[in-house]
Design an enzyme around this catalytic site. Structure first.
Site, PDB file in Angstrom:
ATOM      1  N   LYS A   1      56.965  43.560  48.355  1.00  0.00           N
ATOM      2  CA  LYS A   1      56.480  43.247  47.012  1.00  0.00           C
ATOM      3  C   LYS A   1      57.316  44.002  45.993  1.00  0.00           C
ATOM      4  O   LYS A   1      57.346  45.235  46.011  1.00  0.00           O
ATOM      5  CB  LYS A   1      55.015  43.668  46.935  1.00  0.00           C
ATOM      6  CG  LYS A   1      54.357  43.439  45.611  1.00  0.00           C
ATOM      7  CD  LYS A   1      52.859  43.666  45.757  1.00  0.00           C
ATOM      8  CE  LYS A   1      52.114  43.105  44.558  1.00  0.00           C
ATOM      9  NZ  LYS A   1      50.701  42.943  44.843  1.00  0.00           N
TER      10      LYS A   1
ATOM     11  N   ASP B   1      41.834  48.113  42.779  1.00  0.00           N
ATOM     12  CA  ASP B   1      42.126  46.772  42.275  1.00  0.00           C
ATOM     13  C   ASP B   1      41.600  45.735  43.261  1.00  0.00           C
ATOM     14  O   ASP B   1      42.314  44.807  43.618  1.00  0.00           O
ATOM     15  CB  ASP B   1      43.640  46.636  42.053  1.00  0.00           C
ATOM     16  CG  ASP B   1      43.990  45.381  41.256  1.00  0.00           C
ATOM     17  OD1 ASP B   1      43.100  44.848  40.555  1.00  0.00           O
ATOM     18  OD2 ASP B   1      45.143  44.933  41.337  1.00  0.00           O
TER      19      ASP B   1
END
Lengths: 184, 861
Positions: B133, B226
């Site tokens: 990522k 998150d």
């Protein structure tokens, strides 16, 4: 009430001419802010289109928060203004002929020293392709402007255009691939 | 435009990019284009551009100001660090995700040798595929990586089937931070549930697995920060859906501190997922995100799984504007899930269909338990949420098994109303004082009184506060109302500043009450500033040696002691005892109290001899001046008995603890704090002595009582649970032992941190259970952690450390023997893995710090 708030309200009431008044105001403000940021921020700091646009919004409209619809108009104008600022700058840099206006020079210098996402050539090629896209499909061209020039997220873009996030995402994916293929 | 929408190239492209599977996509495109070669070429070109990165991926201005370099890595084929990009698999607001291939030689370098999980599933020459990522937006890469490095150890400790491992982080050549994760191919949990029309029950089943994963991470000290559907993917494993939580550690690493100044820059990020943001995150202060932030997000996730919408819609929040968005998240009560369902109108039919249900049945299923469970998770005040993810999971499980759930109807008002009904008189004065504190009436009243008949009546005011109002929270006096009083306490505490500027001693007394009350409720952090301020005021106004000053010194010392902050506690308690001896004499109530307190401090520090000597001294002196039911005497008996248990003198321990326990029950009641304490000592002694039935019975009773009186998250309850678990363990009843041992360890860890004496003791019992259950990986991990904690708290040469080292040695030698067997059998790969596993255990056993001084077991006085 600020000028821009007044204009936004007028647009909200359906006054189409008000849109023409909005762009120059936003344009000047953004260029001023960009110049200021770029010349004052120390190297290594980040300058983001989205931050710039939001700051311009706060400065011009204030905290009166007139709802998303009129903010949408603002963002469209801001995206267009950002596009013009960047394309103008790219043109001037390419021709090495700079305008006499001091502020413009600052912006150009600052933009020139940006570790930019693309060269002036890329940017100009993109703009031409974007113009072709706008002829056949203005909505997708708008998506590109909002995403690329104003730095909005897919969700924000969807809001501004009044479409679902999924639609905005697919539009963006298609427009992006289409433009890249055009530029080659 | 219509014509454009009908453009086959666009249509095919859009359908194709929604197919996750490459070959499926390819097949679709070939079929859709048919014989049209031009169309096929066009679509394929578009798809190729779609899969590659380009300058368009980052908004034009979102570049770092600095020297020239290209923005984003090239597309597939590019090598970043040890990884080769294969294809782009996703893109979000702030990151691009690639499937990448890992060079085989580097896999073991990523981790310490302990993480056998990583090693064992990537065999030899198989090139491991990972997800890589790359963070797009401008961030300070060095800081991001530094923050990641800080958590890397903890991240590597996570080993759970529902957690995607974060393997590595680094910077691309262009200076963008990137993270490498276990590759998860699946869809988001909400999408999965809807696509497969999972019933509410099945959804809850998946949700339980998510809670367990989050709990596992929390136990390793990792907060996700998150959690949202796109970070909870569902994959299939052996034909079963398995949720996988991704992106652990990434939010923290990429989370810059939010301040006014960065607000604009961060605007876009914040706007990304406000619907899942907890009130404390919306504060932007970023001061103290803790595990309960994840509980909130889990609550939102559960809400969405049940109703198909979030408590506040993204749209609603974004429309509201920034300030309003914050306000809504912080203040506005969301609609209960069942209420929300009723407001959905037509869409409800679809939502019900996705849950294999009808609108009526769905509403009925959600109403009640599930409403309450969700609302408890979404409490604005995190102290009112579930304390842990497993607590939340437990309640969901109770619901599934038709047991009563812990969550009740909405807290504050319900409780207050009930309270008012039960205590009409007290409540009237309570409200009066609440208002008085709020409006500053107390201060003006105090000033008025001071001018008139000052002292006596001022004291009456505070005595009222102390004895009548706030004391009602003392667990033994008011059973179960602490939540309401807590609410008042907070109101009072926040309005205290400046209200007593004319009468600091009154302020001190009020604060002393507030601080002591918080301390009794186990909220050490809230208590500390009040008690410190009291000490400051009294020192200044009354002098160092005034009895009231010394009383506040003692309180503060005991606060730190119970908090596990022994280093801070000791000098305060020593100073108090010395001063009291000097000023009040040896045979004074307060001096004896100090002796008992310092004795307990020594026991906690595992300085048993000093503690026992002091407790015996207090007991001896106390017998002549105190009645037998005086708390000081009872406490001293308990402390001395604790000492006997630790030195294996079980008979003496049992006799002394039983004596104290019986007196305490009779004189102070079963549910008194000291009775519970003595019950714990007694059941511990009984277990040590092998009287397992008696130990089990007493511990079970104490657990039940303590849970009811002080709640589960209290040191007394933790101790009782651990005793019960230990007694079951000794009888070979492992399944019964497990929940108590796990929970007691969790609570101790939460209240006192890893180095607390209780945490180490309870942890060791849990480790013994794991060993007995042959859950060796968990056992090993735990004892390695415990030995470090014990070395810090007790010192290298302390018996407790020695005992843990004994377990380490057993394990290390067993594994090393296994290595030899595997080598003899020619299985070198396995031998290597086992050796890698044994190494950290041997290292932990032998310790790198044999020179460390035995800081805690000093000479007896």
């Amino acid at each position: 009430m600020t000028d821009v708030t007044r204009i936004l309200n007028a647009i909200g009431r359906g006054d189409a001419k008000a849109t023409d008044e909005l762009l120059p105001l936003v344009y000047e403000e953004l260029r001023f802010l960009a110049a200021q940021k770029l010349s004052h921020e120390p190297p290594g700091r980040t300058l983001q289109a989205t931050a710039l646009v939001h700051e311009a919004y706060i400065r011009l409209v204030g905290d009166e928060a007139p709802g998303w619809t009129s903010r949408g108009h603002f963002f469209k104008a801001a995206a267009e203004a950002m596009r013009r600022i960047l394309i103008d700058s790219a043109r001037r840099r390419k021709s090495k002929k700079r305008g006499g206006d001091r502020q413009k020079i600052e912006v150009d210098d600052a933009i020139a020293c940006l570790r930019e996402a693309c060269s002036p050539d890329d940017l100009l090629a993109l703009d031409e392709a974007l113009a072709r896209l706008a002829e056949t499909d203005p909505v997708k061209a708008e998506v590109v402007k909002l995403r690329y020039f104003a730095g909005l997220t897919v969700e924000q873009t969807a809001e501004v255009l009044g479409v679902s996030a999924t639609t905005a995402k697919l539009h963006w994916a298609y427009a992006r691939a289409w433009l890249l293929r055009e530029i080659g | 435009m219509v014509q454009y929408e009908e453009n086959p190239e666009e249509t095919i492209f859009k359908v194709a990019i929604q197919r996750q599977d490459r070959s499926e996509r390819q097949a679709y495109v070939l079929e859709a284009c048919g014989d049209d070669r031009r169309l096929l070429a066009g679509v394929e070109a578009l798809l190729q551009y779609h899969d590659s990165t380009s300058f368009l991926d980052v908004p034009v201005f979102d570049a770092d100001v600095g020297p020239d370099e290209p923005m984003v890595a090239g597309g597939p084929g590019t090598v970043i660090g040890r990884y080769k990009l294969l294809e782009r698999i996703g893109e979000g607001g702030m990151a691009v995700v690639y499937m990448a291939e890992q060079a085989p030689s580097t896999r073991s370098a990523l981790f310490g040798p302990a993480s056998t999980g990583v090693l064992s599933d990537s065999e030899g020459t198989i090139r491991r595929k990972v997800a890589l990522k790359i963070i797009k937006l401008g961030m300070d890469t060095r800081q991001v990586i530094a923050r990641f490095e800080a958590e890397r150890q903890a991240l590597a400790m996570m080993d759970h089937p529902s957690i995607a491992k974060v393997l590595d982080a680094g910077a691309t050549e262009t200076g963008r931070p990137y993270f490498v994760m276990e590759l998860v191919q699946g869809v988001s949990i909400t999408e999965y549930c809807d696509k497969n029309s999972l019933s509410t029950k099945d959804r809850l089943g998946l949700f339980l697995a998510v809670c367990n994963a989050v709990q596992h991470a929390h136990q390793k000290g990792i907060i996700h920060r998150d959690l949202k559907p796109s970070n909870v993917m569902v994959t299939h494993h052996d034909g079963r859906p398995v949720p996988k939580v991704i992106d652990f550690g990434i939010a923290k690493a990429t989370n810059q501190k939010l301040t006014e100044k960065t607000l604009f820059t961060r605007y876009a990020h914040i706007i990304g997922t406000p619907a899942y943001m907890s009130p404390e995150q919306a504060e932007l202060s970023d001061l103290d995100i803790d595990t309960r932030t994840d509980i909130y997000s889990l609550g939102v996730l559960l809400y969405e799984l049940l109703t198909g919408t979030t408590p506040f819609s993204e749209e609603e929040l974004r429309k509201a504007g920034y300030i309003e968005m914050q306000r809504v998240i912080r203040e506005q009560e969301p609609a209960r899930p069942s209420t929300k369902l009723s407001t959905l109108g037509k869409t409800l039919t679809d939502i019900a269909k996705c849950r294999n249900s009808t609108p009526d049945l769905l509403r009925k299923a959600v109403r009640g338990d599930l409403d309450w469970i969700v609302m408890k998770s979404l409490e604005k005040d995190r102290a009112r949420r579930y304390e842990t993810a497993s607590g939340l999971a437990e309640d969901v499980r109770r619901h599934l098994e038709h047991e009563p759930v812990l969550a009740g109807p909405p807290r504050a008002w319900y409780r207050t109303k009930k309270f008012v009904r039960r205590h009409a008189m007290l409540a009237v004065s309570l409200v009066a004082v609440g208002i008085a504190l709020l409006g500053g009436l107390v201060s003006s009243m105090a000033m008025y009184l001071r001018a008139e008949r000052a002292r006596a009546e001022t004291e009456a005011v505070t005595a009222f506060l102390t004895n009548d109002l706030l004391a009602s929270v003392y667990p033994e006096r008011a059973k179960g109302q602490e939540v309401t009083v807590r609410y008042l306490l907070e109101t009072a505490a926040t309005n205290l500043d400046g209200k007593f500027s004319g009468s600091p001693l009154v302020e001190a007394q009020v604060r002393q009450t507030l601080g002591s009350t918080y301390a009794r409720m186990g909220d050490h952090e809230a208590a500390q500033p009040h008690l410190e301020r009291v000490l400051e005021i009294r020192r200044e106004r009354l002098g160092q040696e005034h009895p009231a000053t010394l009383a506040s010194l003692d309180r503060l010392g005991m606060l730190f002691c119970n908090w596990g902050r022994y280093g801070q506690a000791e000098p305060l308690l020593v100073e108090t005892l010395a001063a009291r001896r000097r000023i009040l004499g040896e045979r004074h109530h307060d001096t004896l109290e100090s002796m008992a307190h310092l004795a307990w401090q020594y026991m906690c520090e595992a300085r048993f001899e000093e503690g026992m000597t002091l407790a015996a001294e207090a007991l001896e002196a106390g017998r002549s001046i105190l009645t037998e039911d005086d708390p000081i005497l009872l406490r001293s008996k308990g402390i001395l008995a604790t000492g006997y248990v630790t030195t294996m003198r079980h008979a003496e321990a049992i006799s002394l603890a039983r004596e104290g326990y019986e007196i305490s029950r009779r004189a102070l009641a079963d549910e008194h704090e000291i009775t519970l304490f003595l019950a714990n000592v007694l059941s511990w002694a009984l277990e040590g002595d092998g009287q397992l039935d008696a130990a089990t019975e007493l511990a079970a009773r104490t657990v039940e009582l303590a849970r009811r009186i002080v709640g589960e998250e209290h040191s007394v309850t933790a101790w009782a649970m651990s005793n019960l678990g230990a007694a079951c363990l000794a009888q070979g009843r492992y399944d019964e032992a497990e929940p108590f041992l796990v929970r007691s360890f969790e609570v101790a860890m939460k209240l006192g941190g890893p180095d607390h004496t209780g945490t180490i003791l309870f942890g060791l019992r849990l480790a013994r259970l794991y060993h007995a259950q042959e859950r060796f990986a968990e056992h090993e991990e735990l004892i390695v952690g415990l030995v470090e904690a014990s070395r810090r708290t007790h010192g290298e040469n302390h018996p407790q450390t020695g005992y843990i080292k004994y377990w380490l040695r057993i394990r290390a030698e067993r594994l090393e023997a296994l290595v030899q067997q595997q080598r003899d059998a020619g299985d070198h790969a396995a031998a290597e893995l086992t050796a890698a596993r044994a190494r950290p255990i041997r290292e932990a056993w032998q310790g790198s710090s044999s020179e460390r001084s035995p800081s805690a077991s000093g000479p007896s006085p």
